[in-house]
Design a protein around this motif. Structure first.
Motif, PDB file in Angstrom:
ATOM      1  N   PHE A 201      42.579  37.767  44.933  1.00  0.00           N
ATOM      2  CA  PHE A 201      42.892  37.347  43.563  1.00  0.00           C
ATOM      3  C   PHE A 201      42.717  38.499  42.578  1.00  0.00           C
ATOM      4  O   PHE A 201      43.550  38.714  41.686  1.00  0.00           O
ATOM      5  CB  PHE A 201      42.004  36.171  43.170  1.00  0.00           C
ATOM      6  N   LEU A 202      41.633  39.260  42.725  1.00  0.00           N
ATOM      7  CA  LEU A 202      41.401  40.391  41.820  1.00  0.00           C
ATOM      8  C   LEU A 202      42.454  41.478  42.005  1.00  0.00           C
ATOM      9  O   LEU A 202      42.882  42.111  41.032  1.00  0.00           O
ATOM     10  CB  LEU A 202      39.996  40.949  42.037  1.00  0.00           C
ATOM     11  N   SER A 203      42.872  41.697  43.240  1.00  0.00           N
ATOM     12  CA  SER A 203      43.961  42.646  43.469  1.00  0.00           C
ATOM     13  C   SER A 203      45.223  42.171  42.763  1.00  0.00           C
ATOM     14  O   SER A 203      45.906  42.947  42.077  1.00  0.00           O
ATOM     15  CB  SER A 203      44.228  42.808  44.972  1.00  0.00           C
ATOM     16  N   ALA A 204      45.539  40.883  42.922  1.00  0.00           N
ATOM     17  CA  ALA A 204      46.722  40.335  42.261  1.00  0.00           C
ATOM     18  C   ALA A 204      46.637  40.503  40.754  1.00  0.00           C
ATOM     19  O   ALA A 204      47.592  40.944  40.097  1.00  0.00           O
ATOM     20  CB  ALA A 204      46.881  38.859  42.629  1.00  0.00           C
ATOM     21  N   GLY A 205      45.486  40.175  40.192  1.00  0.00           N
ATOM     22  CA  GLY A 205      45.320  40.279  38.754  1.00  0.00           C
ATOM     23  C   GLY A 205      45.527  41.683  38.224  1.00  0.00           C
ATOM     24  O   GLY A 205      46.072  41.873  37.134  1.00  0.00           O
ATOM     25  N   SER A 206      45.120  42.683  38.998  1.00  0.00           N
ATOM     26  CA  SER A 206      45.255  44.067  38.546  1.00  0.00           C
ATOM     27  C   SER A 206      46.710  44.455  38.326  1.00  0.00           C
ATOM     28  O   SER A 206      47.028  45.235  37.427  1.00  0.00           O
ATOM     29  CB  SER A 206      44.600  45.024  39.548  1.00  0.00           C
ATOM     30  N   GLU A 207      47.619  43.910  39.134  1.00  0.00           N
ATOM     31  CA  GLU A 207      49.036  44.210  38.973  1.00  0.00           C
ATOM     32  C   GLU A 207      49.730  43.253  38.008  1.00  0.00           C
ATOM     33  O   GLU A 207      50.635  43.644  37.268  1.00  0.00           O
ATOM     34  CB  GLU A 207      49.734  44.196  40.335  1.00  0.00           C
ATOM     35  N   VAL A 208      49.308  41.984  38.007  1.00  0.00           N
ATOM     36  CA  VAL A 208      49.868  41.029  37.049  1.00  0.00           C
ATOM     37  C   VAL A 208      49.554  41.482  35.622  1.00  0.00           C
ATOM     38  O   VAL A 208      50.402  41.392  34.721  1.00  0.00           O
ATOM     39  CB  VAL A 208      49.317  39.614  37.323  1.00  0.00           C
ATOM     40  N   TYR A 209      48.361  41.979  35.417  1.00  0.00           N
ATOM     41  CA  TYR A 209      47.957  42.486  34.103  1.00  0.00           C
ATOM     42  C   TYR A 209      48.920  43.574  33.624  1.00  0.00           C
ATOM     43  O   TYR A 209      49.385  43.559  32.477  1.00  0.00           O
ATOM     44  CB  TYR A 209      46.531  43.019  34.202  1.00  0.00           C
ATOM     45  N   LYS A 210      49.220  44.507  34.482  1.00  0.00           N
ATOM     46  CA  LYS A 210      50.160  45.578  34.121  1.00  0.00           C
ATOM     47  C   LYS A 210      51.560  45.034  33.866  1.00  0.00           C
ATOM     48  O   LYS A 210      52.238  45.443  32.914  1.00  0.00           O
ATOM     49  CB  LYS A 210      50.231  46.625  35.248  1.00  0.00           C
ATOM     50  N   LEU A 211      51.980  44.119  34.689  1.00  0.00           N
ATOM     51  CA  LEU A 211      53.346  43.581  34.586  1.00  0.00           C
ATOM     52  C   LEU A 211      53.593  42.922  33.250  1.00  0.00           C
ATOM     53  O   LEU A 211      54.702  43.022  32.699  1.00  0.00           O
ATOM     54  CB  LEU A 211      53.584  42.581  35.724  1.00  0.00           C
ATOM     55  N   TYR A 212      52.581  42.269  32.707  1.00  0.00           N
ATOM     56  CA  TYR A 212      52.769  41.534  31.452  1.00  0.00           C
ATOM     57  C   TYR A 212      52.207  42.268  30.241  1.00  0.00           C
ATOM     58  O   TYR A 212      51.824  41.652  29.252  1.00  0.00           O
ATOM     59  CB  TYR A 212      52.186  40.122  31.600  1.00  0.00           C
ATOM     60  N   GLY A 213      52.146  43.584  30.335  1.00  0.00           N
ATOM     61  CA  GLY A 213      51.877  44.386  29.146  1.00  0.00           C
ATOM     62  C   GLY A 213      50.498  44.952  29.007  1.00  0.00           C
ATOM     63  O   GLY A 213      50.202  45.625  28.008  1.00  0.00           O
ATOM     64  N   GLY A 214      49.609  44.720  29.986  1.00  0.00           N
ATOM     65  CA  GLY A 214      48.264  45.290  29.895  1.00  0.00           C
ATOM     66  C   GLY A 214      48.280  46.784  30.127  1.00  0.00           C
ATOM     67  O   GLY A 214      49.080  47.292  30.903  1.00  0.00           O
ATOM     68  N   GLU A 215      47.373  47.483  29.448  1.00  0.00           N
ATOM     69  CA  GLU A 215      47.316  48.935  29.564  1.00  0.00           C
ATOM     70  C   GLU A 215      46.282  49.331  30.626  1.00  0.00           C
ATOM     71  O   GLU A 215      45.224  48.760  30.697  1.00  0.00           O
ATOM     72  CB  GLU A 215      46.922  49.557  28.208  1.00  0.00           C
TER      73      GLU A 215
ATOM     74  N   VAL B  62      36.937  46.748  43.185  1.00  0.00           N
ATOM     75  CA  VAL B  62      37.129  48.102  42.672  1.00  0.00           C
ATOM     76  C   VAL B  62      38.248  48.128  41.636  1.00  0.00           C
ATOM     77  O   VAL B  62      38.154  48.812  40.602  1.00  0.00           O
ATOM     78  CB  VAL B  62      37.431  49.086  43.818  1.00  0.00           C
ATOM     79  N   LYS B  63      39.304  47.390  41.897  1.00  0.00           N
ATOM     80  CA  LYS B  63      40.417  47.337  40.944  1.00  0.00           C
ATOM     81  C   LYS B  63      39.974  46.681  39.636  1.00  0.00           C
ATOM     82  O   LYS B  63      40.363  47.112  38.550  1.00  0.00           O
ATOM     83  CB  LYS B  63      41.600  46.581  41.561  1.00  0.00           C
ATOM     84  N   TRP B  64      39.165  45.634  39.761  1.00  0.00           N
ATOM     85  CA  TRP B  64      38.657  44.998  38.552  1.00  0.00           C
ATOM     86  C   TRP B  64      37.687  45.924  37.823  1.00  0.00           C
ATOM     87  O   TRP B  64      37.713  46.012  36.596  1.00  0.00           O
ATOM     88  CB  TRP B  64      37.970  43.673  38.877  1.00  0.00           C
ATOM     89  N   ALA B  65      36.840  46.624  38.559  1.00  0.00           N
ATOM     90  CA  ALA B  65      35.881  47.536  37.925  1.00  0.00           C
ATOM     91  C   ALA B  65      36.596  48.574  37.065  1.00  0.00           C
ATOM     92  O   ALA B  65      36.101  48.953  35.990  1.00  0.00           O
ATOM     93  CB  ALA B  65      35.031  48.225  38.995  1.00  0.00           C
ATOM     94  N   ALA B  66      37.760  49.029  37.522  1.00  0.00           N
ATOM     95  CA  ALA B  66      38.520  50.023  36.756  1.00  0.00           C
ATOM     96  C   ALA B  66      39.091  49.438  35.470  1.00  0.00           C
ATOM     97  O   ALA B  66      39.394  50.185  34.530  1.00  0.00           O
ATOM     98  CB  ALA B  66      39.640  50.584  37.619  1.00  0.00           C
ATOM     99  N   MET B  67      39.226  48.124  35.411  1.00  0.00           N
ATOM    100  CA  MET B  67      39.765  47.464  34.221  1.00  0.00           C
ATOM    101  C   MET B  67      38.681  46.978  33.274  1.00  0.00           C
ATOM    102  O   MET B  67      38.932  46.791  32.084  1.00  0.00           O
ATOM    103  CB  MET B  67      40.608  46.254  34.651  1.00  0.00           C
TER     104      MET B  67
END
Length: 371
Positions: A357-371, A71-76
């Motif tokens: 892993f997908l949950s982790a990616g959703s927050e790592v993406y934000k941390l390193y500048g993803g919108e 679900v977190k990935w789907a939102a991205m």
């Protein structure tokens, strides 16, 4: 004691600077890796990759944990095909929870249902979950939390349960505004924590069977078990008002665990399957470790954890996780279903590892500048 903790944190930060995992993290690359893993998992949704004899039922806890991350990935993602895939699972199964009325594992799919309800505003997506949880409130289990007592898993007497069921209660509270869901969840969560939480180590025992066990002279704190808890805390707090008494209760546990976790991260970036025994469990493990990356990155993104202190652990952890993705997009080194430290292999995976892993990616993406 504070001086000692500070010293341990400084030592951990220093160790995080090794060149193996020093690669710069770029948001675009985070999304690419998330998509590779998500696409592989959907294409191999019924595959047998860790020794079980047949595919997991779509409503089983294993898949429910996948859906939490999906679900977190789907939102991205840049199209709705991931939402469509999830929605089809719900529709095919008539938005029912799994077969055991009280068992936390069989509630976990409700997290996905509530998240889809938020997007589509279709009441039928959450009606069965609300009906069942209303029943549980008026017919609560009276079982003791001790392992092996009659109907003991009708309550949350194993730490994995704190990822599976409590976030559903919190989500129902958030979308309905009915405090009865929150009150029930708080009472049961506190009972479980009073029973399972080790105040000296700031970690959770998997269940009562491990209270007095030692493994090579160390207490047994299972990595994925504590990962379930750490991610569950985040998923609960996401549903609560940050100034509320309930939020502060979870935040207190979360901070204690976070401070402990960065002192026991391995030099290679993962967390050992027995958290205090990395000398005896050198094999990487990506499900528990992904949950820790998720929780730590979330804390930095929400201004709860100091970035200078905690970001090196996130970077090191994420780079370690990515290094275990195969060329085809499979996340390897996921420990098979279990309840204690064990083994993991580069060619074995599980759906819940992908979800972590997908949950982790959703927050790592934000941390390193993803919108």
């Amino acid at each position: 004691m504070k001086t000692l903790r500070h010293f341990l944190i400084v030592i951990t930060i220093f160790s995080c600077t090794n060149t193996i995992t020093a690669q710069k993290i770029k948001p675009k690359k985070v999304k690419e890796n998330m998509q590779r893993v998500a696409d592989w998992q959907i294409a191999n949704f019924e595959g047998l990759y860790s020794g079980h004899k047949k595919p997991h039922h779509p409503l089983d806890w294993t898949n429910a944990a996948l859906y939490v991350g999906m679900v977190k990935w789907a939102a991205m993602a840049e199209d709705d095909r991931y939402y469509s895939w999830l929605r089809n699972i719900g529709e095919t199964n008539e938005w029912q929870l799994y077969k055991r009325k009280y068992h936390a594992d069989d509630h976990a799919v409700g997290q996905m249902y509530v998240d889809l309800f938020r997007k589509y505003k279709d009441e039928k997506m959450i009606a069965p979950t609300k009906e069942q949880f209303n029943f549980l409130m008026f017919h609560p289990s009276k079982s003791a939390l001790n392992w092996g007592t009659p109907y003991h898993q009708d309550r949350w007497n194993w730490c994995d349960a704190l990822f599976m069921s409590p976030p559903v209660w919190a989500k129902l509270y958030r979308i309905t505004g009915e405090k009865k869901y929150l009150d029930f969840m708080m009472a049961e969560f506190k009972a479980s924590t009073d029973f399972l939480f080790d105040k000296e180590e700031n970690l959770y025992y998997r269940d009562e069977r491990y209270f007095d066990k030692l493994d090579n002279g160390t207490k047994v704190f299972w990595s994925r078990g504590n990962g379930w808890v750490f991610a569950g805390l985040v998923n609960i707090m996401n549903e609560l008002e940050p100034n509320s008494e309930e939020y502060m209760y979870f935040l207190n546990i979360y901070k204690k665990m976070a401070e402990k976790l960065i002192t026991i991260q391995t030099p290679k970036g993962h967390w050992a399957m027995s958290l205090l025994g990395q000398e005896f469990y050198p094999t990487p493990e990506t499900s528990g470790s992904s949950f820790y990356v998720y929780g730590l990155a979330w804390g930095i993104n929400n201004g709860i954890l100091d970035k200078e202190t905690y970001e090196p652990a996130v970077k090191k952890g994420w780079n370690a996780m990515v290094s275990h993705i195969t060329k085809d997009g499979m996340l390897g080194y996921v420990q098979p279903i279990g309840a204690a430290p064990g083994k993991a292999w580069p060619d074995k995976t599980e759906v819940y590892g992908t979800g972590a892993f997908l949950s982790a990616g959703s927050e790592v993406y934000k941390l390193y500048g993803g919108e």
